[in-house]
Design a protein around this motif. Sequence first.
Motif, PDB file in Angstrom:
ATOM      1  N   ASP A  36       0.838  -1.208   0.000  1.00 43.57           N
ATOM      2  CA  ASP A  36       0.000   0.000   0.000  1.00 43.57           C
ATOM      3  C   ASP A  36       0.871   1.255   0.000  1.00 43.57           C
ATOM      4  O   ASP A  36       0.602   2.228  -0.731  1.00 43.57           O
ATOM      5  CB  ASP A  36      -0.915   0.014   1.224  1.00 43.57           C
ATOM      6  N   ALA A  37       1.914   1.246   0.828  1.00 40.53           N
ATOM      7  CA  ALA A  37       2.783   2.424   0.931  1.00 40.53           C
ATOM      8  C   ALA A  37       3.522   2.676  -0.376  1.00 40.53           C
ATOM      9  O   ALA A  37       3.677   3.827  -0.816  1.00 40.53           O
ATOM     10  CB  ALA A  37       3.777   2.229   2.080  1.00 40.53           C
ATOM     11  N   ALA A  38       3.976   1.595  -1.021  1.00 43.29           N
ATOM     12  CA  ALA A  38       4.685   1.759  -2.289  1.00 43.29           C
ATOM     13  C   ALA A  38       3.744   2.264  -3.375  1.00 43.29           C
ATOM     14  O   ALA A  38       4.107   3.131  -4.178  1.00 43.29           O
ATOM     15  CB  ALA A  38       5.318   0.432  -2.698  1.00 43.29           C
ATOM     16  N   ALA A  39       2.522   1.719  -3.403  1.00 46.44           N
ATOM     17  CA  ALA A  39       1.542   2.174  -4.394  1.00 46.44           C
ATOM     18  C   ALA A  39       1.219   3.650  -4.195  1.00 46.44           C
ATOM     19  O   ALA A  39       1.029   4.394  -5.167  1.00 46.44           O
ATOM     20  CB  ALA A  39       0.281   1.325  -4.309  1.00 46.44           C
ATOM     21  N   ALA A  40       1.160   4.087  -2.945  1.00 51.63           N
ATOM     22  CA  ALA A  40       0.880   5.491  -2.662  1.00 51.63           C
ATOM     23  C   ALA A  40       1.984   6.407  -3.186  1.00 51.63           C
ATOM     24  O   ALA A  40       1.741   7.599  -3.450  1.00 51.63           O
ATOM     25  CB  ALA A  40       0.704   5.689  -1.157  1.00 51.63           C
ATOM     26  N   GLU A  41       3.193   5.857  -3.363  1.00 48.57           N
ATOM     27  CA  GLU A  41       4.321   6.624  -3.924  1.00 48.57           C
ATOM     28  C   GLU A  41       4.354   6.545  -5.440  1.00 48.57           C
ATOM     29  O   GLU A  41       5.286   7.060  -6.069  1.00 48.57           O
ATOM     30  CB  GLU A  41       5.639   6.091  -3.348  1.00 48.57           C
ATOM     31  N   GLY A  42       3.365   5.877  -6.020  1.00 52.01           N
ATOM     32  CA  GLY A  42       3.301   5.777  -7.470  1.00 52.01           C
ATOM     33  C   GLY A  42       4.119   4.655  -8.053  1.00 52.01           C
ATOM     34  O   GLY A  42       4.342   4.615  -9.277  1.00 52.01           O
ATOM     35  N   ALA A  43       4.570   3.705  -7.217  1.00 53.87           N
ATOM     36  CA  ALA A  43       5.396   2.604  -7.710  1.00 53.87           C
ATOM     37  C   ALA A  43       4.582   1.706  -8.636  1.00 53.87           C
ATOM     38  O   ALA A  43       3.414   1.419  -8.386  1.00 53.87           O
ATOM     39  CB  ALA A  43       5.959   1.801  -6.549  1.00 53.87           C
ATOM     40  N   GLN A  44       5.231   1.243  -9.678  1.00 53.38           N
ATOM     41  CA  GLN A  44       4.618   0.273 -10.593  1.00 53.38           C
ATOM     42  C   GLN A  44       5.169  -1.126 -10.382  1.00 53.38           C
ATOM     43  O   GLN A  44       4.577  -2.107 -10.829  1.00 53.38           O
ATOM     44  CB  GLN A  44       4.857   0.717 -12.034  1.00 53.38           C
TER      45      GLN A  44
END
Length: 568
Positions: A36-44
């Motif tokens: 969730d935290a990585a997705a919030a940073e825009g990680a693909q």
Amino acid sequence: MPESERALHRLRVAAAQFAVGTDVDANLAVCVRMLDAAAAEGAQLVVLPEFCNHLSVYDSADHCRAVAVPLDGDWLGALARRAAHHGIYAALAVTVPRAGGRVTVTSVLVGPDGEIIATADKQMLMGNERARLSAGQSPSTVAGTVFGPVGLYACMDGVTFETPRALAVSGARLLCNSLNSFARDEASLHVPVRAAENGVFVAAANKVGSLLPADRIADFSTALGVPAEALAGAGESQIVDPDGTVLAKAPSAGEAVIVADIDLSRSRPERLGGRRPRVYGPLARPGTAAPAPAAMSSVTVACVPGAHQHPELISEALQASELIGEAMPDPVVRPAGEALQASELIGEAFDAGALLVVLPELTPVPGIPAGVLVVTTAERDGGHVGQVWTSGGLVHEQAQIHRCDRHPDVTRLGDRISLHRTPFGDMAVIVGDDHRHPETIRLAAVAGARLVAVCWQPEHRWECDLALLERAAENRVSLAACAPPGPLAATMLLDPPADSLWNPGRTQPFDGTINAPACLRAAPGDGLLVGTLHPGRAINREVSKDTDLVGGRSLAAAAVLAQPGAPV
């Protein structure tokens, strides 16, 4: 490459570091939270550490199997659904139950649709992992993604070169490394070197927090001779570009998610050019020579980069040089200036008691005192050869193995590494740009080398700061490298560490590393470097209990490197 096509290879990568414990469900919750935290940073694409499901210590074989997570089970299913919810790729390493009671450490790549698109079993197990887990039996394969080909590997598989290089040779342009390590040299050496030597991006996620159950820390601390507080994940998760530059790096402690925008079209597959797969056959065979006994466990060595400045002065001025037998206990560094010409610098090397003197490539041979070996190179009959000379003349030659832009007229290449027997152990000589190919010095180690002399002229900082240090580390050899003075600190003496892990009787306090070499480097303008190397340490190739860096190499990955169809 057109801009529209280049855009297809661009992505934001994340590496997440965190702690896990012995509660499998709680560990899953942490993994999901980090996605969730990585997705919030825009990680693909996000990389998680190794042993995400449970700490790597078990009460029994039944316990090990009970906490492993099936590839088609609920644990990975829940994580895959979260990846699909965000529409991202997720890479991590977990323990997986296999047929016949085996349990493997398996890297898993989940696609944005929630499907597992690739797995890779860990090839080299580390120390205590061998008690309950089984090593992979097949080479890792490359996974296709919408951004480009991706390879997976875990921790110890990156402490030696075979697995990451096999993935790069197979087409990977991004390597995802999941770690479970308390060693500081993972971040400083073993992670970034795999990017630079292969010309690929590397995203590495390490643990923080204790790597052991609380009731086992004291036992491991005693067995390893390592302070209890050092047995925590070393963090420093990082994303590295194809030149070994760290684009993003997490702290050494505490949860963190780091991100970097990368462009896989900027990978450097040309780094793999000039490989000689047919020469690498010995790496894929199980035979490994142990270093032969030697009369001396240490030796005073001199590298004379300044000898390249005035080669015409050498022979005449050194005819009367005599050896002074007492080796100097401390390193000596001399500047290369007008006051100390080449002849004087080599004379100082002899006077310092050096029994091995390494000169820059193509340096003429001086007059040599009795008992001294001098290493240089020469071009002859379409070849470029490393040479070992004594007072009695030429005693050994080693042909350049790979093509080198600095020697465009070399048309005859060698097809094997041979060793020269010395009082301080069998020695290999490496010339040209052979050091850029990790297979070369591995061939020397497999043949039983204790020491490697390198006459070189590197062009890139990563060759000095990463590649050569890793050659000494992953092969447990002493190494003496000499280059002409220049902007890079390329003249150096490297030694295996005095102690390995699982060593309660260690001779030196634990410094936080598992196999980083001791390093003495001359400054760019220095003309002479003298120090003591300890080739006797090459006898111990175990980085930890039952974990031989050379004999335990992944033969499956080495077979990929030796395949006739591999890039040349």
